[in-house]
Structures are given as C-alpha cells and as structure tokens.
Write an enzyme that holds these catalytic residues in place. Structure first.
Site, PDB file in Angstrom:
ATOM      1  N   THR A 185     -41.752 -13.077 -61.761  1.00 55.45           N
ATOM      2  CA  THR A 185     -43.104 -12.987 -61.664  1.00 55.45           C
ATOM      3  C   THR A 185     -43.587 -11.912 -60.707  1.00 55.45           C
ATOM      4  O   THR A 185     -42.614 -11.368 -59.926  1.00 55.45           O
ATOM      5  CB  THR A 185     -43.705 -14.460 -60.780  1.00 55.45           C
ATOM      6  OG1 THR A 185     -43.175 -14.366 -59.771  1.00 55.45           O
ATOM      7  CG2 THR A 185     -43.267 -15.353 -61.674  1.00 55.45           C
ATOM      8  N   GLU A 331     -43.844 -18.250 -65.953  1.00 50.97           N
ATOM      9  CA  GLU A 331     -43.101 -19.632 -66.164  1.00 50.97           C
ATOM     10  C   GLU A 331     -43.396 -20.403 -67.138  1.00 50.97           C
ATOM     11  O   GLU A 331     -42.686 -21.348 -67.636  1.00 50.97           O
ATOM     12  CB  GLU A 331     -43.498 -20.244 -64.686  1.00 50.97           C
ATOM     13  CG  GLU A 331     -43.089 -19.644 -63.525  1.00 50.97           C
ATOM     14  CD  GLU A 331     -44.288 -18.816 -62.898  1.00 50.97           C
ATOM     15  OE1 GLU A 331     -44.927 -18.136 -63.598  1.00 50.97           O
ATOM     16  OE2 GLU A 331     -44.178 -18.594 -61.628  1.00 50.97           O
ATOM     17  N   LYS A 439     -65.233 -21.376 -51.437  1.00 53.33           N
ATOM     18  CA  LYS A 439     -65.997 -22.292 -51.207  1.00 53.33           C
ATOM     19  C   LYS A 439     -67.222 -22.177 -50.058  1.00 53.33           C
ATOM     20  O   LYS A 439     -66.743 -21.814 -49.172  1.00 53.33           O
ATOM     21  CB  LYS A 439     -64.951 -23.506 -50.271  1.00 53.33           C
ATOM     22  CG  LYS A 439     -65.312 -24.945 -50.643  1.00 53.33           C
ATOM     23  CD  LYS A 439     -64.419 -25.797 -49.955  1.00 53.33           C
ATOM     24  CE  LYS A 439     -64.909 -27.465 -50.400  1.00 53.33           C
ATOM     25  NZ  LYS A 439     -64.133 -28.438 -50.198  1.00 53.33           N
ATOM     26  N   TRP A 444     -67.910 -25.296 -54.720  1.00 55.86           N
ATOM     27  CA  TRP A 444     -67.059 -24.187 -55.239  1.00 55.86           C
ATOM     28  C   TRP A 444     -67.710 -23.219 -56.109  1.00 55.86           C
ATOM     29  O   TRP A 444     -68.582 -23.626 -56.815  1.00 55.86           O
ATOM     30  CB  TRP A 444     -65.982 -25.112 -55.921  1.00 55.86           C
ATOM     31  CG  TRP A 444     -64.892 -25.872 -55.317  1.00 55.86           C
ATOM     32  CD1 TRP A 444     -64.891 -27.427 -55.126  1.00 55.86           C
ATOM     33  CD2 TRP A 444     -63.924 -25.703 -54.535  1.00 55.86           C
ATOM     34  NE1 TRP A 444     -63.820 -27.659 -54.518  1.00 55.86           N
ATOM     35  CE2 TRP A 444     -63.243 -26.685 -53.883  1.00 55.86           C
ATOM     36  CE3 TRP A 444     -63.345 -24.069 -54.118  1.00 55.86           C
ATOM     37  CZ2 TRP A 444     -62.219 -26.592 -52.909  1.00 55.86           C
ATOM     38  CZ3 TRP A 444     -62.283 -24.078 -53.029  1.00 55.86           C
ATOM     39  CH2 TRP A 444     -61.776 -25.460 -52.486  1.00 55.86           C
TER      40      TRP A 444
END
Ligand code: ADP
Length: 537
Positions: A185, A331, A439, A444
């Site tokens: 990754t 993944e 936030k 959010w």
C-alpha cells in the site's frame, strides 16, 4: 459426505493456459517505451512467460522467491505477472512514483532477488542501488540491442533472459493458497505494508470482476487498463482478461490524453479503467479539440478515489458512455463494490443519474460488508447511520507480508479506514477516510461531498477539502482548488455555488487557489501534505 468433484487448485497458470488454449489468437497490444506499437497474442504471451519461467529457474529462482517489477503497463510486464507467479515465485509490483526512501524500504523488506526495470525507471534505481540489500539481477525490459549503459549489477536485457530458454517448461502444480503476488500500500500512514495475494484469491477475484455487474468482460471486449499494473494489479484486469479471452491493450508510458485517445481509436477499445485524475484531462482534451468520442468505447470504469459528479455527468450525458463506479483497496485485490443503476434509475436524465452514480455501489458475490460505530456497535444498513466500513471475503487480506501487525477485528473483519453509509441493499456511500473527516461544532462534514460539489463549479477543475483547527468549532473546512479560469472564480461565487447543495455550516471558510494539487503515487490527492501546509490556523 464429501462431494465427488475433482480437486483442481485455482492457479494463475490455469488462467494463462486457458487463454492460450481457447483464445490464443486474441491480441495483446502494447505501446513500447519508444512509442511504437507492439502486437502479440495470448498464445505468444504464454510461450514467452514459459521461456521466462524456465530461464529464471535455470538461474536459481525457486518457489516463494520475490521478484520485483518497476514497469509501465506493457506485454512484457504481463508476461512477468503470469510467468513468475505460475512458476511458484511471487510477482512483486513496485510503484515507481514512490519516494526513493520508500522504494528502498519496500525492496529490502520484500527481499526481492530480481528487479525487472523499464528503461525510464533506471535512474531511480541507480540512485539507490547501494542501499538495496537483496537484488542479484537487474533485468532491463528491452531488447538485447537496446540495453542502456547502466551501473546496475547483473544488468541484462529481458529479451536475452528469454532467449536463455526454449519454452519447453511445465508449470508446477502448486498449492492454491501459495503466495502469487505482492503489492505494498502506498503508506500514507506509516511504512508501506505488503498485501500478499494467493493463487486462489487471484483467480476468485478474476471471476468476481468478470461478473456483468462489475466489469462485464468477455471475448469480444477490448480492454485498456489505464490504472497501472503497479497499482493493485491493475485492478486484476491482467488475470480477468486472460480468463475471458478479451483483447488487452496496454498504454505503456503514454497516459496523456493524446496518447490514450489514439489507442482508444486505433484498437477499438470497449472498456477502459482508471482513477478520476486521468479521466478529467481526457474529457477536457476531447472538448478542446472538438474530437468525437471514440465510437467503440462502451464503458469507463472509474475508482481509486471519489469521482466528481461533474465528471460522471459528462461521461454519460455529454459523451454517452456507460460510467461504472468502482470502490476497493489494495488489501481487497482490490475490488470491493461497483455501482450499477437499477432500470428505473437508468431511465432518468444524466443529471439525476449522476447523483446515484456518486455512490460506490454494491459488493459483488465474494465480498461482505458492514459498518461499525465508534463504540464498536454494528450499525443498521439504513442509508443514514455512518461508521467505519469493514469487509471480509476470500480476496481480502488477513494480515500483511512479513508483519506481526494484527489487523482484523476479533470476529475476523478487515477495517478499511473508510467511513460510509450502507443502504438496505448494501449500496455503499463513502463519506470519507476516517482520517479525512472533519468535525465542526460536533457535526461531521464529509470532505468528499464538499469537493464533489465544488468540482461542479465551472471555474474549478480539481478540489480538495481539509479541516483547519478552529478555537470555536474544533475544526472548519477550507477548500484548496485548481482553477479552470484565469482569473480564478471569486470566494463569493464559489460559496454561492456551494450554497445550492450544502448546509451553511458545511461551507468552507476559505478558498485557496493553487496551480496544482499534490498527487500521491496512486493518483490521489495527498491531503497529508495539504494539512501540513494549510491545516493549522
Ligand atoms: P492507498 O491507501 O495506498 O491509497 P489504495 O489504492 O488501496 O491504497 O486505496 C484504497 C482507498 O482509496 C480506499 O480505502 C478509499 O479510501 C479510496 N477509494 C478507492 N475507491 C474509491 C471510490 N470509488 N470512492 C471513494 N474513495 C475510494
């Protein structure tokens, strides 16, 4: 009672053998480093991958050895994919866009014995070769007469290696759970981690992406993977097209709009796939040159980061091409979901369809999903509750290569780090990566939603939203954008545009125009860099 069915392991060699037996004449076309076009076939790919395997075996390569590649999408890279895995070695694709220190870390961590390098990446390797611990042979992806002057130890041309063996080589019958390929990754957090695929996971993933509601590929498909083979195995397309017998077209080093347009026309491509940052300039090129869109092109598969709504709308509304939104991660081999609209949604105008299309879609058979709240509770699939997206399935990792890091939840799910809602039909809507959510005043804000909306403004081509520390609200969003116009649009015009869709508290406090956004190794905006530069108030 056991079923009475044959035990045939699912192996990468079975993909190339099938392609040879059934679709041996189907073409594999590749742009080379000098810009010329190389024509080959699945039959030839199989012969040459056997020559490679035989030669490597004679040179002492054994099962489970890691063999690295630093290469563009080409026929040679395909032969290495299929030949090395099929002989039992592990094909380790390395991303040449990584920082040199990460390159060194990855090659040493994987303990690669051979490095296959495309000539344009030689300077990269030459600069760090003293720090590489395990590479014995550097195979340069070129002909014997094209071998550049290089200081790399054991440098030999790829064609010379192939010539060392006559191709009379039988693939070993391996355990299907043996490792076949390795991809790290990009390591936006901490050191890069290696996703170690198996033969079984690779073949099952190939079946998965062939499904009609994913890429829907067959023998008559002509597939152009723009997504690099060093980015999650080009989303599995080299394997899937072998199973389907599709014609495969490789862009080599030419990922520019002119180069891609030429191949789309010349090879009559039906499907192409890549990240949004490749398609935005491609469509812009068609617009500015007044070019017709390539007539054969049926579908654009786009994933890797959230495609802006304006892009989706243009693909379907302006250019009349089917847009297929895909989500996944290294993944997950990488496919996690794809968005296919219902017939009712399809019947609506392009503008409305693009809203449905911004969702990441449903998982194919083979992937299970759930969302989990901050306290660890599993949240309902009601399209409203949002939490971390967790996944499981036979092509999802259960850990990392040569690492003790325990990644799965105690009940065996892989936490993706993405924040999403799931509706009652498991349709994903990703609102952010956990680390990118903002936030503000206890609420959010989805950076993806704000970016997506901003990129619909006619004066903005690219946009990234990050949270900036704020004494009163904790964090406030700011917008960093690349302008489509000179001068760039005013702050008021951007805010006025965003007000049409976003709530007042979601509007950015500041709009900063830059020449270009920092892009990471896999074509995604590097928000970490933006946060370092602009994130403190
Ligand atoms: P990296 O972590 O190195 O960027 P990947 O290339 O595997 O690794 O990226 C996976 C991540 O990319 C996902 O977890 C998700 O955050 C993002 N991503 C991929 N596809 C999409 C999509 N269609 N919409 C939004 N985000 C996406």
């Amino acid at each position: 009672m056991r079923g009475r069915m044959m035990q045939m392991p699912l192996l990468v060699s079975s993909l190339i053998e099938h392609a040879y037996r059934v679709h041996g004449d189907r073409e594999v076309v590749s742009r080379t480093m000098d810009g010329s076009v190389h024509r080959s076939s699945w039959g030839e790919v199989r012969t040459r991958s056997k020559c490679l395997a035989g030669a490597l075996q004679a040179r002492g390569i054994v099962t489970a050895d890691r063999l690295a590649t630093l290469g563009w999408n080409t026929h040679r890279h395909l032969e290495i994919y299929l030949g090395t895995s099929s002989m039992g070695a592990v094909c380790h694709t390395v991303n040449p866009r990584l920082h040199p220190s990460q390159l060194v870390y990855i090659l040493n961590h994987a303990a690669d014995r051979v490095l296959f390098v495309d000539p344009p990446f030689l300077p990269l390797v030459e600069a760090v070769v003293d720090k590489l611990d395990s590479i014995e042979t550097h195979v340069i992806l070129c002909g014997a007469d094209e071998l550049p002057d290089t200081s790399l130890p054991g440098a030999i041309s790829y064609e010379e290696v192939l010539a060392e063996h006559d191709g009379e080589y039988s693939w070993p019958v391996l355990d299907e759970n043996a490792a076949s390929a390795l991809c790290y990754t990009s390591g936006t957090t901490g050191n890069p981690k290696g996703a170690l695929y198996s033969h079984r996971s690779t073949v099952l993933h190939a079946y998965g992406i062939l499904q009609p509601d994913v890429f829907g590929l067959g023998r008559s498909s002509v597939v152009l993977p723009i997504v690099p083979m060093f980015h999650a195995s080009a989303w599995g397309m080299p394997y899937a097209t072998a199973a389907a017998g599709s014609k495969l077209v490789f862009p080599g080093p030419r990922l520019d709009p002119e180069g891609l347009t030429e191949q789309l026309w010349d090879e009559a491509v039906t499907h192409c796939a890549g990240v949004p940052s490749v398609f935005i300039p491609l469509l812009q090129h068609w617009r500015t040159t007044g070019a017709e869109r390539p007539p054969s092109l049926e579908m654009m598969v786009i994933g890797g980061s959230a495609p802006p709504r304006a892009l989706i709308e243009a693909i379907e509304g302006e250019f009349d091409i089917v847009f297929r939104h895909a989500w996944g991660m290294t993944e997950m081999s990488p496919l996690g979901s794809s968005n296919v609209l219902t017939p009712e949604q399809r019947a609506e105008p392009a503008k409305q369809r693009s809203a449905y299309h911004t969702k990441q879609g449903r998982p194919p058979f083979g992937v299970e999903l759930r969302i989990v709240g901050e306290d660890g509770d599993i949240l309902p699939n009601d399209g409203v509750a949002f939490g971390e997206l967790q996944v499981r399935g036979p092509w999802v990792v259960d850990g990392y290569f040569a690492s003790d890091e325990h990644k799965l939840t105690p009940d065996g799910w892989f936490p993706t780090g993405d924040v999403a809602t799931l509706d009652p039909t498991c349709n994903i809507h990703i609102t952010d990566r956990t680390k990118d959510l903002i936030k503000s005043g206890g609420e959010w804000i989805s950076s993806i939603d704000v970016e997506n909306t901003a990129m619909g403004h006619p004066g903005i081509t690219m946009a990234a939203v990050i949270g900036v520390e704020d004494e009163k609200w904790g964090e406030r969003p700011i917008l960093i954008a690349v302008a489509a116009t000179d001068p760039p649009p005013s702050f008021d015009s951007v805010i006025e545009y965003l007000e049409g869709t976003l709530a007042k508290w979601q509007l950015p406090d500041e709009v900063i125009f830059v020449d270009a956004l920092p892009m990471g190794a896999t074509g995604k905006v590097q928000k970490t860099q933006l946060r370092e530069k602009y994130g403190k108030s």
